[in-house]
Motif scaffolding. Structure first.
Motif, short mmCIF file in Angstrom:
data_model
loop_
_atom_site.label_atom_id
_atom_site.label_comp_id
_atom_site.label_asym_id
_atom_site.label_seq_id
_atom_site.Cartn_x
_atom_site.Cartn_y
_atom_site.Cartn_z
N ILE A 284 0.85 -1.20 0.00
CA ILE A 284 0.00 0.00 0.00
C ILE A 284 0.87 1.24 0.00
O ILE A 284 2.05 1.19 0.38
CB ILE A 284 -0.94 0.08 1.24
CG1 ILE A 284 -0.12 -0.05 2.53
CG2 ILE A 284 -2.05 -0.92 1.18
CD1 ILE A 284 -0.87 0.38 3.77
N LEU A 285 0.29 2.35 -0.43
CA LEU A 285 0.97 3.62 -0.29
C LEU A 285 0.71 4.13 1.13
O LEU A 285 -0.32 3.82 1.74
CB LEU A 285 0.41 4.64 -1.28
CG LEU A 285 0.74 4.44 -2.75
CD1 LEU A 285 -0.05 5.43 -3.59
CD2 LEU A 285 2.23 4.64 -2.99
N ALA A 326 6.98 22.39 -6.76
CA ALA A 326 6.88 20.93 -6.80
C ALA A 326 5.45 20.45 -6.60
O ALA A 326 5.08 19.37 -7.02
CB ALA A 326 7.79 20.31 -5.73
N SER A 327 4.63 21.27 -5.94
CA SER A 327 3.26 20.83 -5.68
C SER A 327 2.41 20.84 -6.94
O SER A 327 1.33 20.27 -6.97
CB SER A 327 2.64 21.71 -4.61
OG SER A 327 2.33 22.97 -5.16
N LYS A 328 2.90 21.46 -7.99
CA LYS A 328 2.13 21.50 -9.24
C LYS A 328 2.42 20.26 -10.07
O LYS A 328 3.57 19.98 -10.39
CB LYS A 328 2.52 22.75 -10.03
CG LYS A 328 2.16 24.05 -9.32
CD LYS A 328 1.40 24.94 -10.25
CE LYS A 328 1.04 26.29 -9.69
NZ LYS A 328 0.74 26.40 -8.29
N GLU A 329 1.34 19.57 -10.42
CA GLU A 329 1.53 18.31 -11.14
C GLU A 329 2.25 18.49 -12.46
O GLU A 329 3.05 17.64 -12.85
CB GLU A 329 0.16 17.66 -11.40
CG GLU A 329 -0.27 16.78 -10.27
CD GLU A 329 -1.76 16.50 -10.34
OE1 GLU A 329 -2.25 16.25 -11.45
OE2 GLU A 329 -2.42 16.57 -9.28
N GLU A 330 1.97 19.59 -13.14
CA GLU A 330 2.56 19.75 -14.48
C GLU A 330 4.09 19.94 -14.41
O GLU A 330 4.77 19.79 -15.42
CB GLU A 330 1.90 20.90 -15.23
CG GLU A 330 2.09 22.29 -14.63
CD GLU A 330 1.02 22.66 -13.61
OE1 GLU A 330 0.38 21.73 -13.05
OE2 GLU A 330 0.82 23.86 -13.35
N ASN A 331 4.62 20.25 -13.23
CA ASN A 331 6.08 20.47 -13.14
C ASN A 331 6.84 19.21 -12.79
O ASN A 331 8.06 19.20 -12.80
CB ASN A 331 6.38 21.51 -12.06
CG ASN A 331 5.77 22.86 -12.40
OD1 ASN A 331 5.59 23.17 -13.56
ND2 ASN A 331 5.46 23.63 -11.38
N THR A 357 5.08 11.60 -10.60
CA THR A 357 3.84 11.81 -11.35
C THR A 357 2.72 10.93 -10.83
O THR A 357 1.55 11.21 -11.05
CB THR A 357 4.00 11.48 -12.85
OG1 THR A 357 4.38 10.10 -12.95
CG2 THR A 357 5.06 12.34 -13.50
N GLY A 358 3.06 9.88 -10.09
CA GLY A 358 2.03 9.02 -9.53
C GLY A 358 1.43 8.04 -10.53
O GLY A 358 0.42 7.42 -10.24
N THR A 359 2.04 7.90 -11.70
CA THR A 359 1.63 6.83 -12.61
C THR A 359 2.73 5.79 -12.54
O THR A 359 3.83 6.03 -13.01
CB THR A 359 1.49 7.35 -14.04
OG1 THR A 359 0.53 8.40 -14.01
CG2 THR A 359 1.02 6.26 -14.99
N TYR A 360 2.42 4.65 -11.88
CA TYR A 360 3.52 3.76 -11.56
C TYR A 360 3.16 2.31 -11.73
O TYR A 360 1.99 1.92 -11.72
CB TYR A 360 3.98 4.01 -10.12
CG TYR A 360 2.91 3.76 -9.08
CD1 TYR A 360 2.03 4.77 -8.72
CD2 TYR A 360 2.78 2.53 -8.45
CE1 TYR A 360 1.04 4.56 -7.76
CE2 TYR A 360 1.80 2.30 -7.50
CZ TYR A 360 0.93 3.32 -7.17
OH TYR A 360 -0.03 3.09 -6.22
N PRO A 371 -2.15 10.68 -8.58
CA PRO A 371 -1.35 11.89 -8.64
C PRO A 371 -0.94 12.43 -7.28
O PRO A 371 -0.01 13.22 -7.18
CB PRO A 371 -2.25 12.89 -9.37
CG PRO A 371 -3.56 12.25 -9.56
CD PRO A 371 -3.48 10.81 -9.18
N LYS A 372 -1.62 11.99 -6.23
CA LYS A 372 -1.24 12.47 -4.90
C LYS A 372 -0.35 11.46 -4.16
O LYS A 372 -0.29 11.47 -2.94
CB LYS A 372 -2.50 12.75 -4.06
CG LYS A 372 -3.35 13.88 -4.58
CD LYS A 372 -2.79 15.23 -4.15
CE LYS A 372 -3.59 16.37 -4.77
NZ LYS A 372 -2.79 17.59 -4.93
N ARG A 373 0.28 10.58 -4.93
CA ARG A 373 1.17 9.61 -4.30
C ARG A 373 2.18 10.32 -3.40
O ARG A 373 2.45 9.92 -2.29
CB ARG A 373 1.90 8.82 -5.38
CG ARG A 373 2.99 7.95 -4.81
CD ARG A 373 3.60 7.07 -5.86
NE ARG A 373 4.65 6.24 -5.27
CZ ARG A 373 5.23 5.23 -5.89
NH1 ARG A 373 4.88 4.93 -7.12
NH2 ARG A 373 6.17 4.54 -5.29
N VAL A 374 2.75 11.39 -3.93
CA VAL A 374 3.58 12.25 -3.09
C VAL A 374 3.10 13.66 -3.37
O VAL A 374 2.68 13.98 -4.48
CB VAL A 374 5.08 12.10 -3.40
CG1 VAL A 374 5.40 12.45 -4.83
CG2 VAL A 374 5.92 12.94 -2.45
#
Lengths: 461, 278
Positions: A284-285, A326-331, A357-360, A371-374
């Motif tokens: 689990i995360l 870093a909190s912005k997903e696009e970055n 990116t949280g796609t893993y 996307p909120k993995r980290v």
């Protein structure tokens, strides 16, 4: 991420406030400079230019009478133009606009452990967030948590990346001499995971984990508390039913491959690295245990703040700036590429990309998206500190009476962060305490003792 | 004689060839390959997707070594420097700690060797301090010296001290009675006696101690640097281990071995210079 509405607003104020006009860090300095001029101007660029110009004028005409005579004779704007010819006012203004007060120390050393939690600290170097604040920061990779603690206590590092509970432990003198430490900013929230060896892929119920060996990065780590919490919620006593070992993150994958441990609750990129190398899978995360939990912190000693307040403020601004970015997903992809080289994390870029990116890949053949993995949020909630203190007490790391609020407020500088965020044009939260839920159980920071008492499995006597 | 060394070299080469061949065959990669969704495979490493052995083969090591030899002095910032620079840091540390140890060990060794009283008095301390592992000193050094590079030097110092001390004391004590008696008959002063008779007589033993010490110092530096980090070949090993890059770790191991051998050979040559036939 409400606190980061627009971190790149060029108009945001750089100054910290403190005097009547807001240009000086203290009223005393304000008064000393009062003779120059202290009027509100529409943009800070202009304001700095005014200050610099006055300073130049004063330097050229130490006698006020002479200056007035000169200005009267040719007019203010002509005078400015004339001075600009032989004194590059623009350059001087730019140099001045770097920070509010003069930086006491420009060359700083910041230690980090090579994991993605350190993303804001690391990326601020290649992406120029430190330079923007006029700082020349050297980010130094360090071998382990005990070493980073000792090097920071030795003052080899001015500030460092530490696990969120470490500054609390150092301040309380747990595992070291008591030295007042602070957390001006949290680096990351979430971003950890429980990884198990592939051979355990059918043992997904923690009740079957009796007798297994797990690695955690450090005794005073959120990882330790989360894993213990998770195991205890499933009826396992983490002190007697399983073995917990403190292992430096980089050694975890090697140990998992060598079958020395059955799994770990570790920071990313370590979890993803184990998957990448085909030795483990993600059970689990950590966000499934507590969504929004703090992990690592940006820590500095009280002494550093006292001796170099402006450098400290600039450093904190750089970290907040980097965290916001870093909190912005696009970055995130760009950041992954920036921190992958050997000088920083020294990890495969695909691994970092999957983490950020949280796609893993989950290690069992599925691609997952979260996307909120980290995530990154600098606000050092004092209730986080209180929660960690309850767990320290629950597992016997501290004994006796604990001044939860006192320690939390001394170490977690939420009030200062509120100020910095306001100055940077961000919206800080209104309170410094918040309630949250860990595995569905609500934590009320006002009642820590009751919270500890409510657990069946604990060590506290 | 020449034919013997020629044959020895031949056997050495043969053993190396057999070893490399076995290594190559063992790491060729025959692990089970699972069928994977290409999208998923893109996210995974080659150990998982192609069943490649986690252990690199000799060809990869060779290529990596060549790469490092081609640019040994690059500097990409404080955490990523070329192999040459890292070795430079390590050698500088070893030499500093080692020379300090020489400065301390030789005079004290002389004292112990010349005075049976001091020899007995200091013996228990030397016996206790000698077997302590370098890494056991490290936390204490870091805590008291409060500087990681000085701590590394201190650890080198403390570990390379003992063989030199003991050998010097032994060498000095073992100078032949007859020679000292001859000196006494000729009424040679104590200082002249120390430098013209005892020192040359004890030199081979002292240098043997120094040779053992440099080997220990080189052993210790890698461990110390892995712990304190920052710079040096030990840090390089740790940094690459971090990335689970076994290839680079092996390259570093080979380099460490070669440098250790060179250091040892230098002292071996010096020992030859001071050896005398009896």
């Amino acid at each position: 991420m409400s606190s980061f509405d627009d971190p790149f607003d060029a108009d945001r104020a750089l100054n910290r406030g403190g005097c009547a006009c807001g240009r000086h860090i203290s009223q005393a300095e304000h008064e000393r400079d009062a003779q120059i001029q202290c009027v509100a101007v529409e943009s800070e660029e202009k304001r700095y230019e005014g200050v610099v110009a006055s300073a130049v004028m004063r330097a050229m005409f130490p006698k006020d009478v002479a200056r007035r005579a000169f200005l009267k004779g040719i007019g203010a704007s002509t005078a400015l133009a004339a001075i600009s010819q032989f004194f590059p006012l623009k350059t001087a203004t730019e140099a001045f606009a770097q920070g509010t007060g003069a930086l006491e120390k420009k060359d700083l050393k910041v230690g980090f452990i090579p994991i993605t939690c350190a993303t804001p600290i690391i990326m601020a170097h290649p992406m120029g967030f430190y330079a923007k604040q006029g700082l020349n920061v050297e980010v130094v990779k360090t071998a382990g948590w005990a070493v980073i603690r000792d090097k920071t206590l030795n003052k080899e590092y001015d500030a460092a990346h530490m696990l969120a509970p470490m500054p609390i432990a150092i301040t309380m003198g747990l595992g070291s001499q008591p030295i007042p430490f602070t957390v001006p900013a949290i680096e990351n929230i979430n971003g950890q995971g429980i990884t198990l060896a592939i051979k355990h892929k059918d043992k997904r119920d923690p009740k079957d984990w009796k007798g297994m060996k797990f690695a955690i990065p450090f005794d005073y780590s959120i990882h330790n508390y989360l894993l213990r919490y998770y195991l205890a919620e499933h009826g396992l006593d983490p002190d007697t039913d399983v073995q917990l070992r403190a292992v430096p993150p980089p050694e975890m994958v090697a140990n998992l491959r060598a079958d020395n441990i059955d799994g770990f609750l570790a920071p990313d990129n370590i979890c993803q690295r184990a998957i990448y190398d085909g030795v483990g899978f993600l059970h689990i995360l950590s966000k499934e245990i507590w969504d929004g939990h703090p992990c690592c912190s940006f820590a500095a000693s009280r002494e550093f703040i006292a001796t170099a307040p402006n450098s400290f403020a600039a450093l904190t601004r750089a970290i907040v700036d980097a965290t916001a970015y870093a909190s912005k997903e696009e970055n995130r992809k760009q950041i992954a590429a920036a921190i992958a080289p050997a000088n920083y994390l020294n990890a495969p870029e695909t691994v970092l990309e999957q983490v950020l990116t949280g796609t893993y890949a989950d290690g069992l053949g599925n691609i997952k998206k979260d996307p909120k993995r980290v995530d990154f949020d600098p606000f050092p909630w004092q209730s986080f500190a209180v929660w960690m203190l309850t767990q320290m007490k629950r597992w016997g790391q501290v004994k006796g009476e604990v001044d939860y609020k006192g320690i939390a407020e001394q170490v977690y500088l939420a009030t200062d962060m509120t100020k910095v965020m306001k100055e940077m044009g961000l919206t800080p939260p209104a309170s410094t305490y918040k309630s949250f839920a860990v595995m569905g159980k609500t934590f009320d920071p006002a009642k820590p003792e009751e919270y500890i008492a409510s657990f069946k499995i604990k060590k506290a006597a | 004689m020449t034919s013997l060394s020629l044959r020895a070299a031949l056997v050495s080469c043969l053993m190396f060839a057999v070893f490399v061949l076995a290594w190559h065959l063992a790491t060729r990669g025959t692990g089970a390959v699972q069928q994977m969704d290409p999208e998923y495979a893109k996210l995974m490493g080659i150990t998982a997707t192609q069943g490649k052995s986690a252990m690199p083969g000799p060809l990869e090591i060779g290529a990596k070594l060549w790469e490092h030899l081609n640019r040994p002095f690059y500097d990409n910032g404080p955490n990523d420097k070329g192999l040459g620079i890292q070795l430079g840091y390590s050698i500088a540390r070893v030499l500093t700690g080692y020379l300090l140890a020489v400065l301390v060990a030789l005079p004290i060794g002389f004292l112990i060797g010349m005075s049976p009283l001091m020899s007995r008095a200091l013996d228990p301390y030397i016996q206790i301090l000698k077997p302590i592992s370098p890494l056991a000193w490290m936390p204490l050094a870091l805590y008291t010296i409060k500087d990681s590079s000085l701590s590394a030097i201190f650890v080198i110092f403390i570990c390379s001290l003992w063989p030199m001390l003991i050998n010097t004391a032994f060498g000095v004590a073992a100078v032949r009675r007859e020679w000292l008696n001859v000196a006494r008959t000729l009424e040679v002063g104590p200082i002249r006696r120390a430098f013209t008779i005892i020192l040359p007589a004890a030199a081979p033993t002292i240098l043997t101690g120094m040779r053992i010490s440099i080997g220990i110092a080189w052993l210790v530096i890698v461990a110390a640097e892995m712990l304190v980090g920052g710079t040096g070949i030990g840090y390089f090993v740790w940094n690459e281990w971090n990335n689970l890059s076994i290839t680079n770790v092996i390259v570093a191991i080979v380099t460490i071995g070669v440098v250790g051998m060179v250091l040892d050979q230098i002292l071996a040559r010096v020992t030859k210079l001071v050896t005398f036939p009896e």
